[in-house]
Design a protein around this motif. Structure first.
Motif: not given
Length: 468
Positions: A373-374, A400-401, A344-347, A381-382
């Protein structure tokens, strides 16, 4: 693989001590078995000797009671007739003083005296001076003759008094009356019945007894391990032996002291945080009054960083406190909720895999661990991928990122409070450096581990492993 003679566990050491002690005691007391078998093997020759001795006494007394002057001649003739290579009889002037015989020979002597008295129907004094077993070659091997001879025989030395007061001295050898011994069978009987069966019984008893005895210690050790994961667990039951009860009381006292110390530290930090808010607020007001916009912006940034650090420190202290009770946690729903909020935050966040069953744990704390962790992965990372693996024994959640990763020398250091990795992405990080510290503390409270590793394709993988 190397074998250790001295076990590493208390259970193994106690079992070994008991088995060696009882087996050594059996070796020392096994002479009783030898004495019993020695006496039993000597019983048949002793009975034959007693019968022949009684017949000799009766014949000599009958010769002494003959009328006429030829009584002495008749006795000499009787002695010559009785003597042979296995039975040597002679008249003596006085008996030898009684000796101190071993217990087994004394019992055989009493048996011979009793049999002679019964056969003569009167109490004739009989002294047995010696009664021994010899092997087939005539050697006295003691108890070992039981294992080296099929036909051991008895060698006797006795003295008896006649009615006229004279004494006779008799030396004789008697066989087993045709009976044969089986040394091999006797050895097997000795080893199996005396040692093998008893050793198995002692070992089984030692295993059961020691397991029962060390069970309270195992419970105490388990409670100590659990205390390291969850300081707020219920106190240990004070039960068991006196030493275990004392250790349990000490452990409960230590737990309470730690809880009091943490509570005092939390109250202190909360008071400091509260006291700092007033001067921070005044500084914000004064910053707004600065005429230079650039100075105002820099001071706002410093104040924001100070306030964030104070709040993060207080959160870190509270993060290691587990005050809620365990519940069954729907891990899949929790991960989907966190991923949904990020989307929802665009990630870009995806979830793969599912847990096989709910996990027993502390819901608010576990959610905070996963959220940290998230957030850490999204900060560097993207795109973030959450992978769940569950084999029914271990639940693994990998986040994982695709960021720049962490230098290998700093992977363990990033768990330390306020430590930030030296990567370019982390250099502009607005965090206080406590997220991973809190996450690892929560993982430990669930009996799990948290580990980081660099991915070959780039980025970092954080793996939370919790045993069911």
């Amino acid at each position: 693989m190397t074998w250790r003679l001295w076990p590493d566990t208390l259970f193994g050491r106690l079992v070994l001590i008991l088995v060696i002690g009882m087996f050594g005691g059996q070796l020392l007391t096994s002479t009783i078995w030898f004495q019993v078998h020695d006496a039993r093997t000597l019983e048949m020759p002793a009975r034959l000797f007693a019968s022949r001795l009684a017949d000799a006494v009766r014949l000599l007394e009958h010769s002494a009671g003959s009328e006429g002057g030829n009584a002495a001649a008749l006795q000499r003739a009787a002695v010559e007739a009785l003597n042979d290579e296995r039975f040597q009889l002679r008249r003596i002037d006085a008996p030898a003083p009684p000796g101190d015989l071993p217990l087994a020979q004394r019992a055989v002597g009493e048996l011979i005296a009793t049999l002679v008295a019964r056969r003569l129907h009167e109490a004739t004094p009989v002294r047995v001076l010696d009664a021994q077993l010899h092997d087939e070659s005539g050697q006295r091997n003691g108890i070992l003759s039981l294992f080296s001879s099929r036909m051991p025989f008895g060698v006797f030395h006795a003295q008896a008094r006649l009615r006229d007061g004279t004494w006779i001295d008799v030396r004789a050898t008697e066989t087993q009356a045709g009976l044969r011994m089986e040394p091999r069978q006797l050895v097997m009987d000795y080893l199996v019945r005396i040692y093998l069966v008893r050793f198995a019984a002692v070992l089984l008893l030692a295993l059961l007894a020691v397991r029962f005895a060390v069970r309270p210690l195992k419970r105490l050790a388990g409670a100590a391990r659990a205390l390291g994961h969850n300081l707020h667990r219920p106190p240990l039951d004070v039960a068991g032996p006196a030493e275990v009860r004392l250790a349990a009381q000490s452990l409960n006292t230590m737990q309470q002291q730690l809880l009091d110390g943490i509570a005092e530290r939390t109250r202190f930090l909360a008071a400091v945080s509260h006291d700092l808010r007033s001067p921070l607020t005044r500084l914000r007001l004064r910053a707004e009054m600065l005429p230079n916009p650039e100075w105002r912006e820099r001071l706002r940034g410093d104040l924001d960083e100070m306030e964030a650090m104070v709040g993060a420190t207080l959160d870190a202290v509270r993060g290691v406190e587990i005050t809620e009770t365990r519940h069954a946690i729907d891990v899949d729903s929790m991960l989907e909720s966190l991923a949904g909020d990020a989307r929802e935050a665009g990630r870009d966040v995806t979830v793969q895999g599912r847990a096989s069953a709910p996990l027993a744990g502390y819901p608010r704390n576990l959610k905070r661990c996963l959220q940290n962790l998230l957030d850490n992965a999204l900060r560097h990372g993207n795109a973030v991928e959450i992978a769940v693996r569950d084999d029914g024994r271990m639940l693994r959640i990998a986040i994982r990122d695709d960021g720049p990763g962490i230098p290998a020398a700093e992977i363990d250091k990033v768990f330390e409070p306020y430590y930030r990795a030296s990567t370019n992405a982390a250099a502009h990080d607005s965090g206080a450096g406590l997220g991973l510290t809190i996450a690892r503390s929560i993982a430990g409270a669930h009996g799990g581990t948290l580990a980081l590793r660099n991915r070959e394709t780039g980025g970092v993988e954080a793996v939370l492993s919790i045993a069911r």
